[in-house]
Design a protein around this motif. Structure first.
Motif, short mmCIF file in Angstrom:
data_model
loop_
_atom_site.label_atom_id
_atom_site.label_comp_id
_atom_site.label_asym_id
_atom_site.label_seq_id
_atom_site.Cartn_x
_atom_site.Cartn_y
_atom_site.Cartn_z
N THR A 47 21.53 38.52 32.15
CA THR A 47 22.25 38.26 33.39
C THR A 47 23.00 36.94 33.26
N LEU A 48 24.30 36.99 33.56
CA LEU A 48 25.14 35.79 33.51
C LEU A 48 25.75 35.55 34.88
N LEU A 49 25.95 34.29 35.21
CA LEU A 49 26.65 33.93 36.43
C LEU A 49 28.14 34.20 36.21
N ASP A 50 28.73 35.01 37.09
CA ASP A 50 30.13 35.39 36.90
C ASP A 50 30.72 35.78 38.25
N GLY A 51 31.97 35.51 38.43
CA GLY A 51 32.66 35.92 39.64
C GLY A 51 33.06 34.75 40.51
N SER A 52 34.27 34.83 41.03
CA SER A 52 34.79 33.81 41.94
C SER A 52 35.40 34.50 43.15
N ALA A 53 34.81 34.29 44.32
CA ALA A 53 35.33 34.92 45.54
C ALA A 53 36.71 34.38 45.88
N SER A 54 36.91 33.09 45.64
CA SER A 54 38.20 32.49 45.99
C SER A 54 39.33 33.04 45.12
#
Length: 252
Positions: A47-54
């Protein structure tokens, strides 16, 4: 015997390689779980931290690094003294987002996963089970280590079964345990007479432990019957437990 905490364990380190190269150092790895179990295909979950809502973007997922089919290797250890604990391929790639975090999750399997795809039919003439098992492993492009069996079948049919399921039936019929380890498939006879290679102790080096005895299906002997077409007679054979030295309680 070796002990898992003989070394300094205050700093855990790991390395993830894709296609033989270490992944980008900016990738934030949240967790790694690997599992290697007898008679099962080895797995790993990352599991990796990924994604940007902005930005409405999953930058890591959008790279080609972790596409399904990518070859992956995981090394782990202490103070950068690491050993390979998993080799395989990415089979599942998923992203998720919530109000607290967004993640990239990867499911990886040993290359032996190829043996589980597609039901097949095949005929094996004048082959021992060990020859059949070795042939199935080789057809998948994997290396093998198979204990020799004795009985040679005049014919053996694989009908509407995956190579993995058929391999498991032939291994089970000979009392072999199948081990999958980094692209190598072994079918070995359990040898409980060997010396232990790892020393662990409750209250010292064990973090979690579960053990049980289940006598629900325990029997002393098994007798099997078959029809011998050559002699036109019923033949039979008797077997009993072959596992010994399992503790201070016998199978009797």
């Amino acid at each position: 015997m070796s002990c898992p905490v003989d070394t300094n364990t205050d700093l855990i380190t790991f390395t993830i390689l894709v296609g033989g190269s270490e992944i980008d150092g900016t990738y934030e790895v949240m967790s790694i779980e690997t599992e290697k179990t007898a008679n099962r295909i080895s797995t790993a979950h990352i599991t990796l931290l990924d994604g940007s809502a902005s930005e409405s973007d999953f930058k890591v997922s959008n790279t080609a690094d972790f596409l399904p089919g990518a070859e992956i290797e995981i090394k782990a250890g202490y103070h950068s003294k690491e050993e390979t604990i998993f080799k395989g391929i990415v089979v599942k790639h998923g992203v998720s987002a919530s109000d607290t975090a967004s993640e990239l999750t990867l499911e990886c399997r040993d290359k032996a996963i190829k043996m589980t795809v597609g039901r097949k039919n095949a005929y094996f003439i004048d082959k021992k089970d060990s020859d059949i098992i070795t042939s199935l492993i080789g057809d998948a492009g994997l290396s093998s280590d198979v204990d020799a069996t004795t009985y040679q079948h005049a014919s053996m049919i694989q009908f509407d079964a995956t190579d993995w399921d058929f391999l498991m039936t032939r291994a089970e019929s000979n009392g072999l345990i199948v081990l999958v380890d980094d692209g190598k498939v072994s079918a070995k006879t359990p040898d409980t007479s060997q010396e232990a290679v790892l020393s662990v102790g409750y209250g010292g080096t064990i973090l979690e432990f579960n053990a049980e005895m289940d006598a629900a299906s325990q029997i002393k002997t098994v007798k099997g019957y078959a029809w011998d077409s050559a002699t036109q007679k019923v033949v039979n054979g008797t077997g009993k437990s072959s596992i010994k030295n399992t503790g201070n309680v016998t199978s009797d």
